[in-house]
Design a protein around this motif. Structure first.
Motif, mmCIF file in Angstrom:
data_model
loop_
_atom_site.group_PDB
_atom_site.id
_atom_site.type_symbol
_atom_site.label_atom_id
_atom_site.label_comp_id
_atom_site.label_asym_id
_atom_site.label_seq_id
_atom_site.Cartn_x
_atom_site.Cartn_y
_atom_site.Cartn_z
ATOM 1 N N ILE A 1 0.852 -1.180 0.000
ATOM 2 C CA ILE A 1 0.000 0.000 0.000
ATOM 3 C C ILE A 1 0.893 1.236 0.000
ATOM 4 C CG2 ILE A 1 -1.547 1.365 1.473
ATOM 5 C CD1 ILE A 1 -2.968 -1.149 2.201
ATOM 6 N N PRO A 2 0.616 2.217 -0.859
ATOM 7 C CA PRO A 2 1.456 3.418 -0.849
ATOM 8 C C PRO A 2 1.360 4.157 0.478
ATOM 9 C CG PRO A 2 -0.496 3.743 -2.218
ATOM 10 C CD PRO A 2 -0.464 2.294 -1.855
ATOM 11 N N GLY A 3 2.434 4.802 0.884
ATOM 12 C CA GLY A 3 2.449 5.559 2.130
ATOM 13 C C GLY A 3 1.675 6.855 2.010
ATOM 14 N N LYS A 4 1.402 7.458 3.137
ATOM 15 C CA LYS A 4 0.576 8.672 3.184
ATOM 16 C C LYS A 4 1.180 9.804 2.362
ATOM 17 C CE LYS A 4 -1.574 11.850 6.499
ATOM 18 N NZ LYS A 4 -1.801 12.148 7.931
ATOM 19 N N ASN A 5 2.482 9.899 2.330
ATOM 20 C CA ASN A 5 3.139 11.012 1.644
ATOM 21 C C ASN A 5 3.800 10.597 0.333
ATOM 22 O OD1 ASN A 5 2.521 12.895 3.769
ATOM 23 N ND2 ASN A 5 4.136 11.913 4.981
ATOM 24 N N ASP A 6 3.307 9.504 -0.258
ATOM 25 C CA ASP A 6 3.893 9.003 -1.498
ATOM 26 C C ASP A 6 3.264 9.596 -2.751
ATOM 27 O OD1 ASP A 6 5.602 7.492 -0.025
ATOM 28 O OD2 ASP A 6 4.594 5.571 -0.353
ATOM 29 N N GLY A 7 2.282 10.494 -2.583
ATOM 30 C CA GLY A 7 1.703 11.151 -3.749
ATOM 31 C C GLY A 7 0.504 10.448 -4.343
ATOM 32 N N TYR A 8 -0.206 9.639 -3.535
ATOM 33 C CA TYR A 8 -1.399 8.951 -4.025
ATOM 34 C C TYR A 8 -2.620 9.361 -3.202
ATOM 35 C CZ TYR A 8 1.547 5.883 -6.846
ATOM 36 O OH TYR A 8 2.425 5.394 -7.774
ATOM 37 N N VAL A 9 -3.785 9.243 -3.837
ATOM 38 C CA VAL A 9 -5.056 9.439 -3.150
ATOM 39 C C VAL A 9 -5.932 8.232 -3.422
ATOM 40 C CG1 VAL A 9 -5.000 11.954 -3.197
ATOM 41 C CG2 VAL A 9 -5.999 10.718 -5.126
ATOM 42 N N VAL A 10 -6.933 8.014 -2.569
ATOM 43 C CA VAL A 10 -7.850 6.891 -2.756
ATOM 44 C C VAL A 10 -8.985 7.317 -3.667
ATOM 45 C CG1 VAL A 10 -9.484 5.363 -1.599
ATOM 46 C CG2 VAL A 10 -7.239 5.792 -0.587
ATOM 47 N N ASP A 11 -9.153 6.572 -4.758
ATOM 48 C CA ASP A 11 -10.228 6.850 -5.714
ATOM 49 C C ASP A 11 -11.544 6.274 -5.224
ATOM 50 O OD1 ASP A 11 -11.467 7.689 -8.062
ATOM 51 O OD2 ASP A 11 -11.068 5.779 -9.061
ATOM 52 N N LYS A 12 -11.510 5.023 -4.740
ATOM 53 C CA LYS A 12 -12.717 4.404 -4.200
ATOM 54 C C LYS A 12 -12.342 3.192 -3.361
ATOM 55 C CE LYS A 12 -13.809 1.293 -8.058
ATOM 56 N NZ LYS A 12 -14.872 0.825 -8.967
ATOM 57 N N VAL A 13 -13.309 2.722 -2.565
ATOM 58 C CA VAL A 13 -13.170 1.515 -1.753
ATOM 59 C C VAL A 13 -14.354 0.610 -2.053
ATOM 60 C CG1 VAL A 13 -13.072 0.567 0.582
ATOM 61 C CG2 VAL A 13 -11.970 2.754 0.091
ATOM 62 N N SER A 14 -14.095 -0.655 -2.341
ATOM 63 C CA SER A 14 -15.151 -1.609 -2.654
ATOM 64 C C SER A 14 -15.021 -2.823 -1.751
ATOM 65 C CB SER A 14 -15.054 -2.033 -4.126
ATOM 66 O OG SER A 14 -16.052 -2.986 -4.437
ATOM 67 N N CYS A 15 -16.070 -3.130 -0.978
ATOM 68 C CA CYS A 15 -16.055 -4.244 -0.024
ATOM 69 C C CYS A 15 -17.089 -5.308 -0.398
ATOM 70 C CB CYS A 15 -16.335 -3.743 1.396
ATOM 71 S SG CYS A 15 -15.093 -2.617 2.048
ATOM 72 N N GLU A 16 -16.794 -6.556 -0.070
ATOM 73 C CA GLU A 16 -17.707 -7.675 -0.311
ATOM 74 C C GLU A 16 -18.693 -7.821 0.839
ATOM 75 O OE1 GLU A 16 -14.990 -10.888 -0.614
ATOM 76 O OE2 GLU A 16 -14.332 -10.389 -2.663
ATOM 77 N N ASN A 17 -19.666 -8.709 0.651
ATOM 78 C CA ASN A 17 -20.599 -9.139 1.702
ATOM 79 C C ASN A 17 -21.410 -7.987 2.310
ATOM 80 O OD1 ASN A 17 -19.568 -11.803 1.448
ATOM 81 N ND2 ASN A 17 -17.856 -11.255 2.789
ATOM 82 N N GLY A 18 -21.695 -6.970 1.503
ATOM 83 C CA GLY A 18 -22.537 -5.877 1.979
ATOM 84 C C GLY A 18 -21.862 -4.911 2.924
ATOM 85 N N ALA A 19 -20.548 -5.071 3.157
ATOM 86 C CA ALA A 19 -19.825 -4.151 4.035
ATOM 87 C C ALA A 19 -19.534 -2.852 3.297
ATOM 88 C CB ALA A 19 -18.524 -4.796 4.510
ATOM 89 N N ALA A 20 -19.329 -1.809 4.061
ATOM 90 C CA ALA A 20 -18.997 -0.507 3.486
ATOM 91 C C ALA A 20 -17.630 -0.080 3.994
ATOM 92 C CB ALA A 20 -20.049 0.535 3.852
#
Length: 471
Positions: A82-101
């Motif tokens: 997983i990229p580090g907090k200061n590595d220049g990335y942002v989260v585009d989206k999160v997708s979870c299984e089994n109805g979790a958010a």
């Protein structure tokens, strides 16, 4: 009649004797073998879960326990890290299984999940940050115009700046901060359908901006549009407590009780209400970051006259640090600081490592230190970018006279050596910190301000927030 087979009977007798001798070992060995096989199976399964979780823990902290497995994707490709907090990335989206958010917490750089009913996998999609912030930092002045930065990150400012505009460096609690100074013309931002001016790039890479109107105003232009309205700092004034953006007990017998952050000031309530109306519940809210706003209530090292005892509570006559400015020859406040001297005065929402965690919303005011770094001084100045032609509040306390609390403000001529009684009305210019990705387009000029979208007419976000339940 069957023939007696002596050899066969002897073999059976020998086998029975041996079985009686070794059977207890068999009864012990078989369960042990079965247990070992089970252990190997569970260890094999656990190895793969732990292997993935170990990557998570070394990158984002110990918040994954066994119920959630994270799959990381960087620019559409699966990644074992997983990229580090200061590595220049942002989260585009999160997708979870089994109805979790799932939702990514950018401050803690970790995954938050809800509706977990069983072991679940969440895929987190990272994308390369697109931001103008690196371009801004690259503008750092190297010609010698900037004031001298000391070893502790403070800055010795020696005069006004009304003519030139440039970018300088100082230290804040998060790291290297890059602040604009003087007659700057390339620090315009359009966000939430309003115009803002960049004050500085914070040490954590976020962007501190100050409200500058519903349209782009040129430097030197006097306009009431450059503030959201007027307010008293505090409607009450007859106690040391009222120099606070938040305050504690009036009539207190200790400094700590007077300056506890339990009550909202009048101006904080005014700003919070504006924030609720204009930011909360909009898609723009996701681009606001938590960072320190300093309401420096540290007491001056000097007593200006004999009636000042500098106790800082009740009606004791008290001079605060900003009783003096860097233009004074006495030198009691000669260095400008972006690091708040007292944690109790460092207002944050959730950052309790560097701040007090007392705010409801991530919005506040500029300190007098920031205003001087921007070019303000003990002189009229219509040339620097903070000039508005109005009186407006800073966050830095001045003194308590024994009857009245006073706080620093900026004069209508841009004069920074000004203070006012807290119950008087002055202009209010909200300040907040944008995440770097809010500056995706533009070049910072009035006609092409930094903004989220390519179109200037649609400069606010229309994105959904990047949360997907996977359903």
């Amino acid at each position: 009649m069957a023939k007696f087979n002596r050899e066969k009977v002897l073999r059976q007798l020998k086998f029975k004797r041996k079985w009686r001798s070794y059977s207890r070992y068999v009864y012990i060995a078989v369960p042990c073998v079965l247990c070992c096989l089970l252990c190997l199976y569970f260890a094999y399964s656990k190895f793969f879960v732990s292997e993935e979780q170990a990557v998570i823990r070394t990158t984002v902290g110990d918040f994954i326990y066994g119920d959630v497995v994270i799959g990381a994707y960087i620019d559409g490709e699966y990644s074992s890290t997983i990229p580090g907090k200061n590595d220049g990335y942002v989260v585009d989206k999160v997708s979870c299984e089994n109805g979790a958010a799932g939702k990514w917490n950018n401050d803690d750089w970790g995954l938050l999940t809800t509706n977990l009913s069983k072991r679940t996998k969440c895929n987190v999609y990272f994308k390369k940050l697109t931001s103008k912030v690196p371009d801004i930092i690259a503008q750092l002045d190297t010609s010698g115009k900037c004031p001298t930065m000391n070893a502790d990150g403070s800055v010795n400012v020696t005069g006004v700046e009304a003519t030139n505009g440039y970018l300088c460096k100082a230290k804040d609690v998060y790291g290297d901060s890059y602040y604009y100074r003087g007659n700057v013309t390339n620090n315009y931002v359009k966000f939430a359908d309003k115009y803002w001016r960049i004050v500085r790039i914070n040490g954590d890479g976020t962007v501190r901006v100050i409200y500058d109107g519903t349209s782009a105003h040129a430097n030197g232009e006097a306009s009431r549009d450059r503030q959201i309205g007027t307010s008293a700092f505090n409607s009450s004034y007859n106690d040391n407590a009222y120099v606070g953006y938040m305050y504690g007990q009036t009539g207190a017998s200790t400094y700590a009780d007077a300056h506890a952050n339990t009550n909202n000031s009048t101006i904080k309530t005014y700003i919070d209400n504006w924030y609720k109306t204009n930011i909360v519940g909009t898609t723009n809210e996701q681009y606001l970051a938590d960072n320190v706003f300093c309401n420096g209530r540290s007491i001056s090292s000097n007593k200006p006259t004999s009636n000042y005892n500098n106790l800082g509570y009740g009606t004791n006559v008290t001079a605060y640090r900003w009783y003096y400015g860097p233009w004074e020859s006495v030198g009691y406040n000669s260095s400008m600081r972006l690091m708040c001297p007292q944690k109790n005065d460092a207002f944050t929402v959730s950052d309790i490592t560097n701040g007090n965690g007392a705010l409801t919303y991530p919005v506040g005011l500029l300190s007098a230190d920031e205003i001087v770094l921007a070019g303000g001084w003990n002189a009229a100045n219509s040339g620097y970018y903070l000039y508005s032609g109005q009186y407006w509040w800073a966050s830095s306390p001045f003194d308590f006279t024994g009857n009245y609390a006073r706080v620093r403000s900026i004069g209508s001529s841009g004069y920074a050596n000004y203070s006012d009684y807290v119950n008087n009305n002055n202009g209010v210019r909200p300040v907040f910190n944008l995440k770097a990705e809010a500056l995706k387009y533009g070049d910072g000029t009035a006609s092409n301000p930094y903004r989220l979208t390519e179109s200037l007419d649609n400069s606010s976000s229309s994105e959904s927030g990047g949360i997907d339940t996977g359903d």
